[in-house]
Design an enzyme around this catalytic site. Structure first.
Site, PDB file in Angstrom:
ATOM      1  N   ASP A  60       0.847  -1.193   0.000  1.00 37.37           N
ATOM      2  CA  ASP A  60       0.000   0.000   0.000  1.00 37.37           C
ATOM      3  C   ASP A  60       0.886   1.248   0.000  1.00 37.37           C
ATOM      4  O   ASP A  60       1.842   1.330   0.787  1.00 37.37           O
ATOM      5  CB  ASP A  60      -0.837  -0.055   1.293  1.00 37.37           C
ATOM      6  N   SER A  86      -9.711   5.234  -8.796  1.00 36.36           N
ATOM      7  CA  SER A  86      -9.808   6.034 -10.031  1.00 36.36           C
ATOM      8  C   SER A  86     -11.222   6.186 -10.594  1.00 36.36           C
ATOM      9  O   SER A  86     -11.398   6.867 -11.603  1.00 36.36           O
ATOM     10  CB  SER A  86      -8.918   5.396 -11.108  1.00 36.36           C
ATOM     11  N   THR A 134      -5.209  14.323 -13.276  1.00 38.59           N
ATOM     12  CA  THR A 134      -6.321  14.210 -14.219  1.00 38.59           C
ATOM     13  C   THR A 134      -6.879  15.580 -14.580  1.00 38.59           C
ATOM     14  O   THR A 134      -6.826  16.513 -13.760  1.00 38.59           O
ATOM     15  CB  THR A 134      -7.434  13.351 -13.572  1.00 38.59           C
ATOM     16  N   ASP A 135      -7.461  15.678 -15.776  1.00 32.04           N
ATOM     17  CA  ASP A 135      -8.111  16.934 -16.170  1.00 32.04           C
ATOM     18  C   ASP A 135      -9.345  17.226 -15.310  1.00 32.04           C
ATOM     19  O   ASP A 135      -9.839  18.356 -15.295  1.00 32.04           O
ATOM     20  CB  ASP A 135      -8.489  16.906 -17.664  1.00 32.04           C
ATOM     21  N   GLU A 136      -9.841  16.199 -14.600  1.00 31.35           N
ATOM     22  CA  GLU A 136     -11.071  16.404 -13.810  1.00 31.35           C
ATOM     23  C   GLU A 136     -10.872  17.405 -12.671  1.00 31.35           C
ATOM     24  O   GLU A 136     -11.853  17.929 -12.139  1.00 31.35           O
ATOM     25  CB  GLU A 136     -11.603  15.071 -13.274  1.00 31.35           C
ATOM     26  N   TYR A 159     -13.900  11.991  -6.254  1.00 31.58           N
ATOM     27  CA  TYR A 159     -12.662  11.546  -6.920  1.00 31.58           C
ATOM     28  C   TYR A 159     -11.806  12.736  -7.310  1.00 31.58           C
ATOM     29  O   TYR A 159     -10.619  12.815  -6.958  1.00 31.58           O
ATOM     30  CB  TYR A 159     -12.996  10.701  -8.161  1.00 31.58           C
ATOM     31  N   LYS A 163      -8.059  14.042  -6.055  1.00 33.30           N
ATOM     32  CA  LYS A 163      -6.896  14.208  -6.944  1.00 33.30           C
ATOM     33  C   LYS A 163      -6.382  15.653  -6.881  1.00 33.30           C
ATOM     34  O   LYS A 163      -5.168  15.883  -6.894  1.00 33.30           O
ATOM     35  CB  LYS A 163      -7.270  13.841  -8.386  1.00 33.30           C
ATOM     36  N   LEU A 199     -16.317   3.522 -19.144  1.00 33.46           N
ATOM     37  CA  LEU A 199     -17.257   3.521 -20.266  1.00 33.46           C
ATOM     38  C   LEU A 199     -16.904   2.537 -21.390  1.00 33.46           C
ATOM     39  O   LEU A 199     -17.729   1.689 -21.760  1.00 33.46           O
ATOM     40  CB  LEU A 199     -17.371   4.944 -20.858  1.00 33.46           C
TER      41      LEU A 199
HETATM   42  P1  NAD Z   1      -6.850   1.860 -12.163  1.00 32.08           P
HETATM   43  O1  NAD Z   1      -7.984   1.985 -11.216  1.00 32.08           O
HETATM   44  O2  NAD Z   1      -6.987   1.016 -13.380  1.00 32.08           O
HETATM   45  O3  NAD Z   1      -5.551   1.342 -11.387  1.00 32.08           O
HETATM   46  C1  NAD Z   1      -5.202   1.816 -10.133  1.00 32.08           C
HETATM   47  C2  NAD Z   1      -4.115   0.913  -9.570  1.00 32.08           C
HETATM   48  O4  NAD Z   1      -3.713   1.441  -8.314  1.00 32.08           O
HETATM   49  C3  NAD Z   1      -4.558  -0.523  -9.335  1.00 32.08           C
HETATM   50  O5  NAD Z   1      -3.575  -1.411  -9.804  1.00 32.08           O
HETATM   51  C4  NAD Z   1      -4.693  -0.605  -7.818  1.00 32.08           C
HETATM   52  O6  NAD Z   1      -4.445  -1.914  -7.324  1.00 32.08           O
HETATM   53  C5  NAD Z   1      -3.638   0.378  -7.387  1.00 32.08           C
HETATM   54  N1  NAD Z   1      -3.891   0.916  -6.041  1.00 32.08           N
HETATM   55  C6  NAD Z   1      -5.048   1.416  -5.543  1.00 32.08           C
HETATM   56  N2  NAD Z   1      -4.892   1.796  -4.274  1.00 32.08           N
HETATM   57  C7  NAD Z   1      -3.590   1.560  -3.956  1.00 32.08           C
HETATM   58  C8  NAD Z   1      -2.807   1.760  -2.788  1.00 32.08           C
HETATM   59  N3  NAD Z   1      -3.335   2.274  -1.677  1.00 32.08           N
HETATM   60  N4  NAD Z   1      -1.511   1.400  -2.803  1.00 32.08           N
HETATM   61  C9  NAD Z   1      -0.966   0.867  -3.932  1.00 32.08           C
HETATM   62  N5  NAD Z   1      -1.651   0.649  -5.042  1.00 32.08           N
HETATM   63  C10 NAD Z   1      -2.953   0.998  -5.073  1.00 32.08           C
HETATM   64  O7  NAD Z   1      -6.468   3.354 -12.562  1.00 32.08           O
HETATM   65  P2  NAD Z   1      -5.950   3.938 -13.949  1.00 32.08           P
HETATM   66  O8  NAD Z   1      -7.118   4.252 -14.801  1.00 32.08           O
HETATM   67  O9  NAD Z   1      -4.859   3.091 -14.436  1.00 32.08           O
HETATM   68  O10 NAD Z   1      -5.370   5.340 -13.438  1.00 32.08           O
HETATM   69  C11 NAD Z   1      -4.016   5.442 -12.975  1.00 32.08           C
HETATM   70  C12 NAD Z   1      -3.757   6.875 -12.559  1.00 32.08           C
HETATM   71  O11 NAD Z   1      -3.988   7.755 -13.652  1.00 32.08           O
HETATM   72  C13 NAD Z   1      -4.693   7.349 -11.433  1.00 32.08           C
HETATM   73  O12 NAD Z   1      -3.925   8.142 -10.566  1.00 32.08           O
HETATM   74  C14 NAD Z   1      -5.742   8.190 -12.156  1.00 32.08           C
HETATM   75  O13 NAD Z   1      -6.233   9.194 -11.305  1.00 32.08           O
HETATM   76  C15 NAD Z   1      -4.927   8.775 -13.288  1.00 32.08           C
HETATM   77  N6  NAD Z   1      -5.660   9.092 -14.516  1.00 32.08           N
HETATM   78  C16 NAD Z   1      -6.476   8.175 -15.104  1.00 32.08           C
HETATM   79  C17 NAD Z   1      -7.111   8.472 -16.320  1.00 32.08           C
HETATM   80  C18 NAD Z   1      -7.994   7.476 -17.014  1.00 32.08           C
HETATM   81  O14 NAD Z   1      -8.642   7.833 -17.996  1.00 32.08           O
HETATM   82  N7  NAD Z   1      -8.057   6.234 -16.593  1.00 32.08           N
HETATM   83  C19 NAD Z   1      -6.893   9.732 -16.920  1.00 32.08           C
HETATM   84  C20 NAD Z   1      -6.064  10.655 -16.263  1.00 32.08           C
HETATM   85  C21 NAD Z   1      -5.438  10.326 -15.078  1.00 32.08           C
HETATM   86  O1  DAU Z   2     -10.822  12.654 -17.480  1.00 32.50           O
HETATM   87  C1  DAU Z   2      -9.945  11.747 -16.881  1.00 32.50           C
HETATM   88  C2  DAU Z   2     -10.726  10.776 -16.024  1.00 32.50           C
HETATM   89  O2  DAU Z   2     -11.416   9.914 -16.914  1.00 32.50           O
HETATM   90  C3  DAU Z   2      -9.850   9.979 -15.060  1.00 32.50           C
HETATM   91  O3  DAU Z   2      -9.260  10.850 -14.151  1.00 32.50           O
HETATM   92  C4  DAU Z   2     -10.677   8.925 -14.325  1.00 32.50           C
HETATM   93  O4  DAU Z   2      -9.838   8.121 -13.525  1.00 32.50           O
HETATM   94  C5  DAU Z   2     -11.373   8.052 -15.354  1.00 32.50           C
HETATM   95  O5  DAU Z   2     -12.208   7.128 -14.703  1.00 32.50           O
HETATM   96  C6  DAU Z   2     -12.199   8.904 -16.321  1.00 32.50           C
HETATM   97  O6  DAU Z   2     -13.339   9.495 -15.641  1.00 32.50           O
HETATM   98  P1  DAU Z   2     -14.789   9.552 -16.329  1.00 32.50           P
HETATM   99  O7  DAU Z   2     -15.789   9.661 -15.266  1.00 32.50           O
HETATM  100  O8  DAU Z   2     -14.809  10.549 -17.426  1.00 32.50           O
HETATM  101  O9  DAU Z   2     -14.800   8.075 -17.020  1.00 32.50           O
HETATM  102  P2  DAU Z   2     -15.937   6.953 -17.137  1.00 32.50           P
HETATM  103  O10 DAU Z   2     -15.426   5.932 -18.084  1.00 32.50           O
HETATM  104  O11 DAU Z   2     -16.436   6.513 -15.810  1.00 32.50           O
HETATM  105  O12 DAU Z   2     -17.126   7.739 -17.847  1.00 32.50           O
HETATM  106  C7  DAU Z   2     -16.953   8.361 -19.115  1.00 32.50           C
HETATM  107  C8  DAU Z   2     -18.253   9.044 -19.471  1.00 32.50           C
HETATM  108  O13 DAU Z   2     -19.244   8.043 -19.743  1.00 32.50           O
HETATM  109  C9  DAU Z   2     -18.845   9.902 -18.368  1.00 32.50           C
HETATM  110  O14 DAU Z   2     -19.455  11.051 -18.932  1.00 32.50           O
HETATM  111  C10 DAU Z   2     -19.897   9.007 -17.720  1.00 32.50           C
HETATM  112  C11 DAU Z   2     -20.377   8.156 -18.873  1.00 32.50           C
HETATM  113  N1  DAU Z   2     -20.810   6.778 -18.533  1.00 32.50           N
HETATM  114  C12 DAU Z   2     -19.953   6.001 -17.832  1.00 32.50           C
HETATM  115  C13 DAU Z   2     -20.311   4.712 -17.486  1.00 32.50           C
HETATM  116  C14 DAU Z   2     -19.377   3.837 -16.689  1.00 32.50           C
HETATM  117  C15 DAU Z   2     -22.055   6.309 -18.970  1.00 32.50           C
HETATM  118  O15 DAU Z   2     -22.813   7.019 -19.646  1.00 32.50           O
HETATM  119  N2  DAU Z   2     -22.408   5.030 -18.618  1.00 32.50           N
HETATM  120  C16 DAU Z   2     -21.592   4.209 -17.893  1.00 32.50           C
HETATM  121  O16 DAU Z   2     -21.992   3.057 -17.583  1.00 32.50           O
END
Ligand code: NAD
Ligand code: DAU
Length: 352
Positions: A60, A86, A134-136, A159, A163, A199
């Site tokens: 962790d 995430s 993240t852009d969020e 979330y 971040k 999504l």
């Molecule tokens: P993910 O949820 O797929 O993976 C997260 C990983 O972190 C997992 O392997 C989990 O086991 C590990 N983890 C969680 N809690 C932990 C802890 N306490 N100690 C150690 N490991 C831990 O996430 P992702 O989509 O790969 O995102 C990775 C990073 O990128 C995150 O910081 C997220 O905020 C950021 N990010 C994601 C997106 C996206 O679109 N997915 C976009 C921009 C930024």
């Molecule tokens: O913008 C970066 C972010 O993108 C990351 O920081 C986050 O970790 C990542 O999860 C993602 O966040 P979003 O909330 O944008 O992603 P998600 O895939 O959950 O949803 C994308 C869009 O689709 C959002 O507008 C919600 C919508 N959605 C999502 C799901 C899961 C649906 O309409 N139906 C669904 O079942």
């Protein structure tokens, strides 16, 4: 040899980062610290097995003695913090966990890095802490404009609030102690190994099984999609060349309304599987996400100008590659959608 502590790299972006780095760099060592939550999966790292440049440690990021031990064992040059909770929907039902991992975990890593790298008031040379953000954190856009690095932080979901808090701590370590840090803020990623709560993989999996496709609200929320490998390239460039104390936005100017993404997946799978039961009648509009951000859009001018980054995979190619990957990895999908996933899906989507 450069030594990296990479965290959360059994998850989606992190596992792609491991493969990207192994392809790009011969002389590195990556120690991958991951707790293996529901989102982390050793199957994601199978293709790195046996490579001496990658070592996995289950643990962790909040565990101070463990992180201190890793620092003294490896004398890291870089920390790249991917580890996080995430998923926005999960943060709405359990915000406390997001504070714990995303805020406390990041602060713990910062403290351990400072302890290891700051000796007698002098920072060791060529060290870097990169926070994958993240852009969020910027909140939501209207129909016009883009997020730049100077857009004020305005997170809405638990979330994104967690971040943004982590980002503030990273900057506080730079401003207070002079720690060499960077923050990357990327738009929505897609590609292999993404957990099917998000999504694109959720829709691919549901379409394949002729299950309803839950589209939140009116389906017109806009996300700015980037193929995951392009994000990995950006993080590598920022770690090597980002100016200390700087934030870099990452995005490929690829904005699409959610309903467009869903219809694209339906059309692709219909044609690929030659299955007429795959059609738009599967779409179900469901209750909106609470506090649902309307539109994200990144201005990537800074990373392009300073570090020469540009996205290599157009969406039309990336989505085909992604669908191919999921079709070729049915066992992976079966494993990650068994057990707890079914309970999650019930709770999130039943009666919605
Ligand atoms: P993910 O949820 O797929 O993976 C997260 C990983 O972190 C997992 O392997 C989990 O086991 C590990 N983890 C969680 N809690 C932990 C802890 N306490 N100690 C150690 N490991 C831990 O996430 P992702 O989509 O790969 O995102 C990775 C990073 O990128 C995150 O910081 C997220 O905020 C950021 N990010 C994601 C997106 C996206 O679109 N997915 C976009 C921009 C930024
Ligand atoms: O913008 C970066 C972010 O993108 C990351 O920081 C986050 O970790 C990542 O999860 C993602 O966040 P979003 O909330 O944008 O992603 P998600 O895939 O959950 O949803 C994308 C869009 O689709 C959002 O507008 C919600 C919508 N959605 C999502 C799901 C899961 C649906 O309409 N139906 C669904 O079942």
């Amino acid at each position: 040899m450069k030594k990296y502590l990479i965290t959360g790299c059994a998850g989606f972006i992190g596992s792609n980062f491991v493969y990207y780095m192994l392809r790009r760099h011969q002389d590195i060592l990556m120690v991958n610290l991951d707790k293996l939550t529901y989102a982390g999966n050793l199957e994601n790292l199978k293709d790195a097995e046996g490579d001496p440049r990658h070592t996995f440690v289950q643990g962790d990021i909040c565990d101070r003695p463990l992180v201190e031990k890793l620092f003294s064992q490896y004398d890291f040059d870089y920390v790249i913090n991917f580890a996080a909770e995430s998923h926005v929907d999960r943060s709405i039902s359990n915000p406390g966990l997001f504070v714990q991992t995303n805020v406390q975990g990041t602060v713990n890593l910062l403290q351990c890095a400072k302890e290891a790298w700051l000796r007698d008031g002098v920072w060791a040379e060529e060290k870097k802490f990169v926070q994958v953000s993240t852009d969020e954190v910027y909140g939501s856009l209207g129909d016009e404009g883009y997020f730049t690095e100077t857009t004020p932080l305005c997170p809405h979901s638990p979330y994104s609030a967690s971040k943004a808090s982590a980002d503030l701590f990273v900057m506080a370590f730079h401003d207070t102690y002079g720690m060499p840090v960077n923050i990357t803020r990327c738009s929505n990623n897609y590609g292999p190994y993404q957990f099917p709560e998000k999504l694109i993989p959720l829709m691919i999996n549901n379409v394949k099984h002729h299950k309803p496709l839950p589209v939140y609200g009116d389906g017109m929320n806009v996300r700015d999609w980037l193929y995951v490998e392009d994000h990995c390239k950006a993080i590598d460039l920022v770690a090597q060349g980002g100016r200390p104390g700087q934030v870099y936005n990452v995005g490929g100017h690829n904005e699409r309304p959610n309903i467009f993404i869903v219809k694209t997946i339906i059309a692709q799978l219909h044609d690929r599987l030659q299955d007429d039961a795959i059609n738009e009648t599967l779409i179900h509009y469901v209750a909106d996400r609470l506090g649902h951000d309307r539109r994200y859009g990144i201005d990537p001018a800074k990373i392009r100008q300073e570090l020469g980054w540009y996205p290599e995979t157009p969406f039309e190619q990336g989505i085909v590659k992604t669908i191919d990957w999921y079709l070729c990895h049915e066992t992976w999908m079966d494993h990650v959608t068994s057990g707890d996933y079914q309970k999650y899906y019930e709770a999130m989507y039943k009666n919605r």
